[in-house]
Design a protein around this motif. Structure first.
Motif, PDB file in Angstrom:
ATOM      1  N   SER A  25     -22.629  -4.397   1.338  1.00 17.66           N
ATOM      2  CA  SER A  25     -22.143  -3.056   1.066  1.00 17.66           C
ATOM      3  C   SER A  25     -20.808  -2.816   1.801  1.00 17.66           C
ATOM      4  CB  SER A  25     -23.379  -1.798   1.549  1.00 17.66           C
ATOM      5  OG  SER A  25     -23.386  -1.854   2.920  1.00 17.66           O
ATOM      6  N   GLY A  27     -17.250   0.379   2.076  1.00 14.30           N
ATOM      7  CA  GLY A  27     -16.453   1.471   1.237  1.00 14.30           C
ATOM      8  C   GLY A  27     -15.385   1.955   2.167  1.00 14.30           C
ATOM      9  N   LYS A  29     -11.959   5.180   2.040  1.00 16.68           N
ATOM     10  CA  LYS A  29     -11.592   6.578   1.559  1.00 16.68           C
ATOM     11  C   LYS A  29     -10.577   6.185   0.638  1.00 16.68           C
ATOM     12  CE  LYS A  29     -12.416   9.499   5.029  1.00 16.68           C
ATOM     13  NZ  LYS A  29     -12.396  10.948   5.659  1.00 16.68           N
ATOM     14  N   PRO A  41     -14.399   9.740  -0.145  1.00 13.25           N
ATOM     15  CA  PRO A  41     -15.316   8.574   0.576  1.00 13.25           C
ATOM     16  C   PRO A  41     -16.026   7.951  -0.587  1.00 13.25           C
ATOM     17  CG  PRO A  41     -16.435  10.555   1.257  1.00 13.25           C
ATOM     18  CD  PRO A  41     -15.179  11.080   0.413  1.00 13.25           C
ATOM     19  N   VAL A  42     -15.949   6.751  -0.398  1.00 15.64           N
ATOM     20  CA  VAL A  42     -16.902   5.876  -1.396  1.00 15.64           C
ATOM     21  C   VAL A  42     -17.375   4.846  -0.927  1.00 15.64           C
ATOM     22  CG1 VAL A  42     -15.306   6.093  -3.383  1.00 15.64           C
ATOM     23  CG2 VAL A  42     -14.819   4.331  -2.121  1.00 15.64           C
ATOM     24  N   LYS A  43     -18.635   4.331  -1.380  1.00 13.35           N
ATOM     25  CA  LYS A  43     -19.571   3.432  -0.813  1.00 13.35           C
ATOM     26  C   LYS A  43     -20.098   2.336  -2.095  1.00 13.35           C
ATOM     27  CE  LYS A  43     -23.030   2.001   2.340  1.00 13.35           C
ATOM     28  NZ  LYS A  43     -24.061   2.430   3.590  1.00 13.35           N
ATOM     29  N   PHE A  44     -20.268   1.142  -1.666  1.00 13.49           N
ATOM     30  CA  PHE A  44     -20.832   0.566  -2.843  1.00 13.49           C
ATOM     31  C   PHE A  44     -21.773  -0.737  -2.122  1.00 13.49           C
ATOM     32  CE2 PHE A  44     -16.550   1.651  -3.861  1.00 13.49           C
ATOM     33  CZ  PHE A  44     -16.589   1.855  -5.239  1.00 13.49           C
ATOM     34  N   GLN A  45     -22.894  -0.671  -2.900  1.00 13.59           N
ATOM     35  CA  GLN A  45     -23.842  -1.775  -2.435  1.00 13.59           C
ATOM     36  C   GLN A  45     -24.076  -2.512  -3.693  1.00 13.59           C
ATOM     37  OE1 GLN A  45     -27.593   0.011  -0.840  1.00 13.59           O
ATOM     38  NE2 GLN A  45     -28.399  -2.212  -0.765  1.00 13.59           N
ATOM     39  N   VAL A  61     -23.933   3.101  -5.975  1.00 17.45           N
ATOM     40  CA  VAL A  61     -22.524   3.729  -5.922  1.00 17.45           C
ATOM     41  C   VAL A  61     -22.688   5.125  -5.441  1.00 17.45           C
ATOM     42  CG1 VAL A  61     -20.152   4.323  -7.200  1.00 17.45           C
ATOM     43  CG2 VAL A  61     -21.603   2.086  -7.608  1.00 17.45           C
ATOM     44  N   HIS A  63     -19.703   8.349  -4.519  1.00 17.48           N
ATOM     45  CA  HIS A  63     -18.437   8.953  -4.520  1.00 17.48           C
ATOM     46  C   HIS A  63     -18.467  10.552  -4.184  1.00 17.48           C
ATOM     47  CE1 HIS A  63     -14.360   9.876  -6.734  1.00 17.48           C
ATOM     48  NE2 HIS A  63     -14.447  10.304  -5.274  1.00 17.48           N
ATOM     49  N   THR A 151     -11.261  -2.035   2.058  1.00 18.51           N
ATOM     50  CA  THR A 151     -12.432  -1.069   2.610  1.00 18.51           C
ATOM     51  C   THR A 151     -12.280  -0.876   4.079  1.00 18.51           C
ATOM     52  OG1 THR A 151     -13.675  -3.314   3.087  1.00 18.51           O
ATOM     53  CG2 THR A 151     -14.087  -2.268   0.835  1.00 18.51           C
TER      54      THR A 151
END
Length: 160
Positions: A25, A27, A29, A41-45, A61, A63, A151
């Protein structure tokens, strides 16, 4: 008369070899390249393994809204295709649950939409990019784009 059996062993086919995979994971900005979403901010796993036709995995996901708080999109789903070449992986999938707030409509259900992720595993300085079917991006299995977002936290691991 021929007797006996012949066997062949190929790299990557042993049962102990997990094959291609993408996991982790990360992420950061969004940059000014993302227009009005810059600073969000975004985060992906992503957890995926296998190859075309044998891929299994999941993704999540998030956002957020950078300046005002709240959520632009939050969804999860199943990975349907994975291609790995060196340090780069392309994974596509289908959203099984989630929503997006991209227009004046609030909490638009995005279930059933296709997604694509491209990840460049560059140690602790990974890059990624994505495409969403619900943003009118035509997505085919294992189709990706150049991973342009660097990231700032987290780590992905790509194994060929």
């Amino acid at each position: 008369m021929i007797t006996g059996t012949a066997t062949a062993s190929f790299a990557g086919t042993a049962p102990s070899d997990p094959g291609p995979r993408l996991s982790g994971s990360a992420g950061g900005k969004l940059t000014k390249t993302f227009g009005s979403w810059a600073g969000d901010p975004v985060k992906f796993q992503i957890e995926a393994r296998g190859g075309p036709g044998t891929t299994k995995g999941t993704f999540k996901v998030f956002h957020g809204k950078g300046r005002t708080g709240g959520v632009v999109a939050e969804f999860e789903g199943k990975i349907t295709c994975l291609l790995v070449g060196g340090e780069v992986a392309v994974a596509t999938g289908v959203i099984t649950r989630g929503y997006a707030n991209l227009t004046d409509e609030k909490n638009t259900d995005v279930t059933g939409q296709k997604v694509s992720f491209t990840v460049h595993d560059n140690g602790r300085s990974d890059r990624l990019y994505w495409m969403w079917g619900f943003m009118n991006a035509p997505i085919n299995d294992c189709q990706g784009t150049a991973p342009i977002l660097k990231t700032s936290h987290g780590d992905f691991k790509v194994h060929d």
